[in-house]
Design a protein around this motif. Structure first.
Motif, short mmCIF file in Angstrom:
data_model
loop_
_atom_site.label_atom_id
_atom_site.label_comp_id
_atom_site.label_asym_id
_atom_site.label_seq_id
_atom_site.Cartn_x
_atom_site.Cartn_y
_atom_site.Cartn_z
N GLU A 1 38.22 50.03 61.51
CA GLU A 1 39.54 50.04 60.90
C GLU A 1 39.40 50.46 59.43
O GLU A 1 38.54 49.96 58.73
CB GLU A 1 40.19 48.64 60.96
CG GLU A 1 40.49 48.16 62.36
CD GLU A 1 41.20 46.82 62.36
OE1 GLU A 1 41.62 46.38 61.27
OE2 GLU A 1 41.31 46.22 63.43
N GLY A 2 40.26 51.37 59.01
CA GLY A 2 40.23 51.79 57.62
C GLY A 2 39.00 52.65 57.32
O GLY A 2 38.29 53.11 58.20
N ASP A 3 38.77 52.86 56.04
CA ASP A 3 37.63 53.64 55.58
C ASP A 3 37.14 53.04 54.28
O ASP A 3 37.59 51.96 53.86
CB ASP A 3 38.02 55.11 55.40
CG ASP A 3 39.22 55.28 54.47
OD1 ASP A 3 39.58 54.33 53.74
OD2 ASP A 3 39.82 56.38 54.48
N PHE A 4 36.21 53.73 53.62
CA PHE A 4 35.66 53.19 52.39
C PHE A 4 36.75 52.93 51.36
O PHE A 4 36.78 51.89 50.70
CB PHE A 4 34.62 54.15 51.80
CG PHE A 4 34.01 53.63 50.52
CD1 PHE A 4 32.87 52.84 50.55
CD2 PHE A 4 34.58 53.91 49.28
CE1 PHE A 4 32.33 52.33 49.38
CE2 PHE A 4 34.05 53.42 48.11
CZ PHE A 4 32.91 52.62 48.16
N GLY A 5 37.66 53.88 51.22
CA GLY A 5 38.73 53.74 50.23
C GLY A 5 39.59 52.51 50.46
O GLY A 5 40.01 51.85 49.51
N ALA A 6 39.83 52.19 51.73
CA ALA A 6 40.64 51.02 52.04
C ALA A 6 39.93 49.74 51.63
O ALA A 6 40.55 48.81 51.07
CB ALA A 6 40.96 50.99 53.53
N PHE A 7 38.64 49.66 51.90
CA PHE A 7 37.86 48.49 51.49
C PHE A 7 37.84 48.37 49.97
O PHE A 7 37.99 47.28 49.41
CB PHE A 7 36.43 48.58 52.03
CG PHE A 7 36.28 48.13 53.45
CD1 PHE A 7 36.29 46.77 53.76
CD2 PHE A 7 36.14 49.04 54.46
CE1 PHE A 7 36.14 46.35 55.08
CE2 PHE A 7 36.01 48.64 55.78
CZ PHE A 7 36.01 47.28 56.09
N LEU A 8 37.63 49.49 49.29
CA LEU A 8 37.56 49.48 47.84
C LEU A 8 38.88 49.00 47.25
O LEU A 8 38.90 48.17 46.32
CB LEU A 8 37.23 50.88 47.32
CG LEU A 8 37.14 51.04 45.80
CD1 LEU A 8 36.05 50.15 45.21
CD2 LEU A 8 36.89 52.51 45.44
N GLU A 9 39.98 49.50 47.76
CA GLU A 9 41.30 49.10 47.26
C GLU A 9 41.53 47.61 47.47
O GLU A 9 42.04 46.91 46.57
CB GLU A 9 42.38 49.91 47.98
CG GLU A 9 43.79 49.63 47.48
CD GLU A 9 44.82 50.49 48.17
OE1 GLU A 9 46.04 50.22 47.97
OE2 GLU A 9 44.45 51.42 48.91
N GLU A 10 41.14 47.11 48.64
CA GLU A 10 41.33 45.68 48.93
C GLU A 10 40.50 44.82 47.98
O GLU A 10 40.97 43.80 47.47
CB GLU A 10 40.94 45.40 50.37
CG GLU A 10 41.11 43.94 50.77
CD GLU A 10 40.71 43.68 52.21
OE1 GLU A 10 40.64 42.49 52.58
OE2 GLU A 10 40.47 44.65 52.96
N ILE A 11 39.27 45.22 47.75
CA ILE A 11 38.39 44.46 46.87
C ILE A 11 38.93 44.45 45.44
O ILE A 11 39.02 43.41 44.79
CB ILE A 11 36.96 45.04 46.91
CG1 ILE A 11 36.30 44.67 48.24
CG2 ILE A 11 36.13 44.53 45.74
CD1 ILE A 11 34.99 45.38 48.48
N GLU A 12 39.30 45.63 44.95
CA GLU A 12 39.78 45.72 43.57
C GLU A 12 41.05 44.90 43.36
O GLU A 12 41.27 44.35 42.28
CB GLU A 12 40.01 47.18 43.19
CG GLU A 12 38.72 47.96 42.99
CD GLU A 12 38.97 49.34 42.41
OE1 GLU A 12 38.24 49.72 41.47
OE2 GLU A 12 39.90 50.02 42.90
N SER A 13 41.89 44.81 44.39
CA SER A 13 43.14 44.07 44.25
C SER A 13 42.90 42.58 44.04
O SER A 13 43.76 41.88 43.50
CB SER A 13 44.03 44.29 45.48
OG SER A 13 43.45 43.67 46.63
N GLY A 14 41.74 42.08 44.45
CA GLY A 14 41.44 40.66 44.30
C GLY A 14 40.57 40.34 43.11
O GLY A 14 40.25 39.16 42.87
N CYS A 15 40.17 41.37 42.36
CA CYS A 15 39.28 41.17 41.21
C CYS A 15 40.06 41.02 39.91
O CYS A 15 41.18 41.53 39.77
CB CYS A 15 38.33 42.36 41.07
SG CYS A 15 37.04 42.45 42.33
N SER A 16 39.44 40.35 38.96
CA SER A 16 40.00 40.30 37.61
C SER A 16 39.81 41.67 36.96
O SER A 16 39.07 42.53 37.46
CB SER A 16 39.26 39.25 36.77
OG SER A 16 37.92 39.65 36.55
#
Length: 227
Positions: free
Chosen positions: A22-37
């Motif tokens: 499901e998704g691709d690298f960009g999707a994972f990156l976006e999800e991670i960044e959204s939860g970071c300070s």
């Protein structure tokens, strides 16, 4: 405030043969960044710069070695050692001077003392722990096996840098590094492997200007040996 437990709990457990379902690298990156300070998002963005070959200059590595984050410092120290080893191996194959096109980051290369405050973190050639294993990998005859062997070393290094980390930014940075490796192999086949080798030769030798006909013959001979 970061919620590392929440971010990390939502990430899949990666293995070298893990596949994107499901998704691709960009999707994972976006999800991670959204939860970071904001501070940790800067570290993620800094890490991503290191996966763009156009950014991998001596200045980039000097900055990496002075980064406040231990994972970035040590990962890119290792990355530079590996890249320089690959360049020396190609220099040997192409009968060029051993240290031609090696990336140097020593203070005497113009780096100020403030920027190079942790210069000691970078091992000089012949001193990094995995050098002999890397040399064995590079001198193999199978192109894809060579690429896989290098990525195996990178994977193991990531594991060693996050061994005692559980819920912090280093786990997330290590996850992204592994995801880059997996993303590359989802696109890789034999033809791609050959193209990667040729591209690496081209990168090391630049545009081949100034090498004359002897260089052209050497390039052709080298390609024939590896094909």
């Amino acid at each position: 405030m970061n919620n590392y437990e929440y971010i990390i709990a939502g990430l899949p457990s990666l293995s070298k043969d893990w596949k994107f379902t499901e998704g691709d690298f960009g999707a994972f990156l976006e999800e991670i960044e959204s939860g970071c300070s904001d501070k940790d998002r800067e570290l993620v963005e800094w890490l991503e710069k290191g996966f763009d070959d156009g950014n991998l200059t001596a200045a980039f590595y000097r900055e990496a070695m002075s980064c406040r984050n231990r994972f970035i410092r040590e990962y890119f120290t290792f990355d530079l050692n590996v890249r320089n080893a690959k360049t020396r191996w190609l220099n040997e194959a192409l009968e060029r001077p051993a240290d031609k096109d090696i990336v140097r980051t020593a203070p005497e290369d113009g780096c100020g003392t403030e920027t190079c405050g942790i210069w000691g973190d970078l091992q000089t050639p012949g001193e990094f722990e995995e050098e002999q294993r890397l040399s064995t990998v590079l001198h193999g005859t199978d192109i894809l096996a060579r690429e896989r062997g290098i990525d195996d070393l990178m994977w193991e290094k990531i594991d060693s840098l996050t061994t005692f980390n559980y819920f912090d930014i280093n786990v997330i940075l290590g996850f992204l590094c592994k995801l880059h490796i997996i993303s590359r192999w989802t696109r890789l086949d034999e033809q791609t492997g050959r193209e990667m080798f040729k591209r690496l030769v081209d990168e090391v030798r630049g545009t081949f200007k100034g090498f004359g006909n002897d260089a052209g013959r050497q390039k052709e001979n080298n390609n024939n040996k590896n094909n």
